[in-house]
Design a protein around this motif. Structure first.
Motif, PDB file in Angstrom:
ATOM      1  N   LYS A  45       0.815  -1.221   0.000  1.00  0.00           N
ATOM      2  CA  LYS A  45       0.000   0.000   0.000  1.00  0.00           C
ATOM      3  C   LYS A  45       0.851   1.274   0.000  1.00  0.00           C
ATOM      4  CE  LYS A  45      -4.157  -1.890   2.165  1.00  0.00           C
ATOM      5  NZ  LYS A  45      -4.931  -2.022   0.964  1.00  0.00           N
ATOM      6  N   GLU A  46       1.987   1.260   0.685  1.00  0.00           N
ATOM      7  CA  GLU A  46       2.844   2.443   0.729  1.00  0.00           C
ATOM      8  C   GLU A  46       3.438   2.742  -0.654  1.00  0.00           C
ATOM      9  OE1 GLU A  46       7.000   3.669   2.785  1.00  0.00           O
ATOM     10  OE2 GLU A  46       5.510   2.753   4.125  1.00  0.00           O
ATOM     11  N   VAL A  47       3.878   1.710  -1.340  1.00  0.00           N
ATOM     12  CA  VAL A  47       4.428   1.887  -2.684  1.00  0.00           C
ATOM     13  C   VAL A  47       3.331   2.356  -3.628  1.00  0.00           C
ATOM     14  CG1 VAL A  47       5.523   0.733  -4.644  1.00  0.00           C
ATOM     15  CG2 VAL A  47       6.244   0.169  -2.319  1.00  0.00           C
ATOM     16  N   LEU A  48       2.153   1.752  -3.531  1.00  0.00           N
ATOM     17  CA  LEU A  48       1.041   2.151  -4.390  1.00  0.00           C
ATOM     18  C   LEU A  48       0.630   3.606  -4.126  1.00  0.00           C
ATOM     19  CD1 LEU A  48      -1.109  -1.120  -4.362  1.00  0.00           C
ATOM     20  CD2 LEU A  48       0.368  -0.265  -6.192  1.00  0.00           C
ATOM     21  N   ALA A  49       0.704   4.027  -2.871  1.00  0.00           N
ATOM     22  CA  ALA A  49       0.394   5.427  -2.546  1.00  0.00           C
ATOM     23  C   ALA A  49       1.410   6.365  -3.198  1.00  0.00           C
ATOM     24  CB  ALA A  49       0.374   5.624  -1.035  1.00  0.00           C
ATOM     25  N   GLN A  50       2.675   5.953  -3.195  1.00  0.00           N
ATOM     26  CA  GLN A  50       3.704   6.772  -3.846  1.00  0.00           C
ATOM     27  C   GLN A  50       3.493   6.799  -5.365  1.00  0.00           C
ATOM     28  OE1 GLN A  50       7.124   4.822  -1.863  1.00  0.00           O
ATOM     29  NE2 GLN A  50       7.763   6.919  -1.370  1.00  0.00           N
ATOM     30  N   LEU A  51       3.101   5.663  -5.929  1.00  0.00           N
ATOM     31  CA  LEU A  51       2.798   5.623  -7.358  1.00  0.00           C
ATOM     32  C   LEU A  51       1.662   6.585  -7.697  1.00  0.00           C
ATOM     33  CD1 LEU A  51       3.004   1.778  -8.037  1.00  0.00           C
ATOM     34  CD2 LEU A  51       4.555   3.528  -8.899  1.00  0.00           C
ATOM     35  N   GLU A  52       0.643   6.588  -6.858  1.00  0.00           N
ATOM     36  CA  GLU A  52      -0.480   7.495  -7.074  1.00  0.00           C
ATOM     37  C   GLU A  52      -0.030   8.954  -6.952  1.00  0.00           C
ATOM     38  OE1 GLU A  52      -5.043   8.309  -5.539  1.00  0.00           O
ATOM     39  OE2 GLU A  52      -3.834   6.799  -4.512  1.00  0.00           O
ATOM     40  N   HIS A  53       0.851   9.217  -5.994  1.00  0.00           N
ATOM     41  CA  HIS A  53       1.398  10.569  -5.831  1.00  0.00           C
ATOM     42  C   HIS A  53       2.072  11.026  -7.122  1.00  0.00           C
ATOM     43  CE1 HIS A  53       3.997  13.839  -4.499  1.00  0.00           C
ATOM     44  NE2 HIS A  53       5.037  13.131  -4.899  1.00  0.00           N
ATOM     45  N   PHE A  54       2.925  10.174  -7.686  1.00  0.00           N
ATOM     46  CA  PHE A  54       3.614  10.553  -8.921  1.00  0.00           C
ATOM     47  C   PHE A  54       2.643  10.686 -10.085  1.00  0.00           C
ATOM     48  CE2 PHE A  54       7.405   8.982  -6.632  1.00  0.00           C
ATOM     49  CZ  PHE A  54       8.156  10.140  -6.733  1.00  0.00           C
ATOM     50  N   GLN A  55       1.666   9.801 -10.134  1.00  0.00           N
ATOM     51  CA  GLN A  55       0.669   9.903 -11.201  1.00  0.00           C
ATOM     52  C   GLN A  55      -0.030  11.263 -11.129  1.00  0.00           C
ATOM     53  OE1 GLN A  55      -2.582   7.081 -10.958  1.00  0.00           O
ATOM     54  NE2 GLN A  55      -2.846   7.122 -13.181  1.00  0.00           N
ATOM     55  N   ASN A  56      -0.401  11.677  -9.929  1.00  0.00           N
ATOM     56  CA  ASN A  56      -1.055  12.976  -9.741  1.00  0.00           C
ATOM     57  C   ASN A  56      -0.119  14.128 -10.110  1.00  0.00           C
ATOM     58  OD1 ASN A  56      -3.447  11.789  -8.871  1.00  0.00           O
ATOM     59  ND2 ASN A  56      -2.871  11.905  -6.715  1.00  0.00           N
ATOM     60  N   GLU A  57       1.127  14.030  -9.695  1.00  0.00           N
ATOM     61  CA  GLU A  57       2.104  15.071 -10.020  1.00  0.00           C
ATOM     62  C   GLU A  57       2.296  15.199 -11.531  1.00  0.00           C
ATOM     63  OE1 GLU A  57       3.859  17.344  -8.085  1.00  0.00           O
ATOM     64  OE2 GLU A  57       2.502  16.683  -6.502  1.00  0.00           O
ATOM     65  N   PHE A  58       2.355  14.071 -12.203  1.00  0.00           N
ATOM     66  CA  PHE A  58       2.549  14.087 -13.656  1.00  0.00           C
ATOM     67  C   PHE A  58       1.333  14.713 -14.351  1.00  0.00           C
ATOM     68  CE2 PHE A  58       5.468  10.135 -13.249  1.00  0.00           C
ATOM     69  CZ  PHE A  58       6.476  10.922 -12.753  1.00  0.00           C
ATOM     70  N   LEU A  59       0.139  14.380 -13.867  1.00  0.00           N
ATOM     71  CA  LEU A  59      -1.071  14.979 -14.441  1.00  0.00           C
ATOM     72  C   LEU A  59      -1.096  16.494 -14.212  1.00  0.00           C
ATOM     73  CD1 LEU A  59      -3.790  12.326 -13.497  1.00  0.00           C
ATOM     74  CD2 LEU A  59      -2.940  12.881 -15.786  1.00  0.00           C
ATOM     75  N   LEU A  60      -0.730  16.902 -13.020  1.00  0.00           N
ATOM     76  CA  LEU A  60      -0.668  18.340 -12.720  1.00  0.00           C
ATOM     77  C   LEU A  60       0.338  19.032 -13.631  1.00  0.00           C
ATOM     78  CD1 LEU A  60      -0.734  18.380  -8.803  1.00  0.00           C
ATOM     79  CD2 LEU A  60      -2.481  19.302 -10.336  1.00  0.00           C
TER      80      LEU A  60
END
Length: 127
Positions: A45-60
């Protein structure tokens, strides 16, 4: 003595910025492909949360790139209209606008560089 700023100089800088933004867009596509690979490898879950963070950053960041491209295009059209009126040098307001755009570009360059460093650090840990 006042410095004269020519339309052609601003146009040249716009071309450089557009190329840089295009490069960032290409890089972001690669980064998102890496994220897609990692999503299939990790269930933590921690790695997946970081993946989601980067996905959001890339979209932004993609949104910021799009906004910058539109702003550059608008400024380019203003320069073109100015040139059509047979004015080779810029007026104060247009130069001020260009300098603000340059500042935004420099700020975005730093934000993007920091994001890449953070992402590469993450990749080296989880790839």
């Amino acid at each position: 003595m006042k410095e004269v700023i020519y339309n052609s100089d601003l146009h040249f800088e716009h071309k450089l910025w557009k190329s840089e933004l295009e490069f960032w867009n290409d890089e972001l596509k690669s980064f998102k492909n890496r994220l897609a690979e990692l999503v299939t490898r990790w269930t933590d879950k921690e790695v997946l949360a970081q993946l989601e963070h980067f996905q959001n950053e890339f979209l932004l960041h993609e949104g910021v790139i799009e906004d910058m491209e539109e702003t550059i295009e608008e400024h380019e059209m203003s320069i073109s209209a100015h040139s059509d009126a047979n004015h080779e040098s810029m007026d104060v307001a247009m130069v001020k606008n260009h300098l603000e755009l340059r500042e935004k570009m420099e700020t975005q360059r730093q934000i993007y560089a920091d994001l890449k460093k953070e992402f590469f650090k993450f990749l080296s840990k989880y790839m």
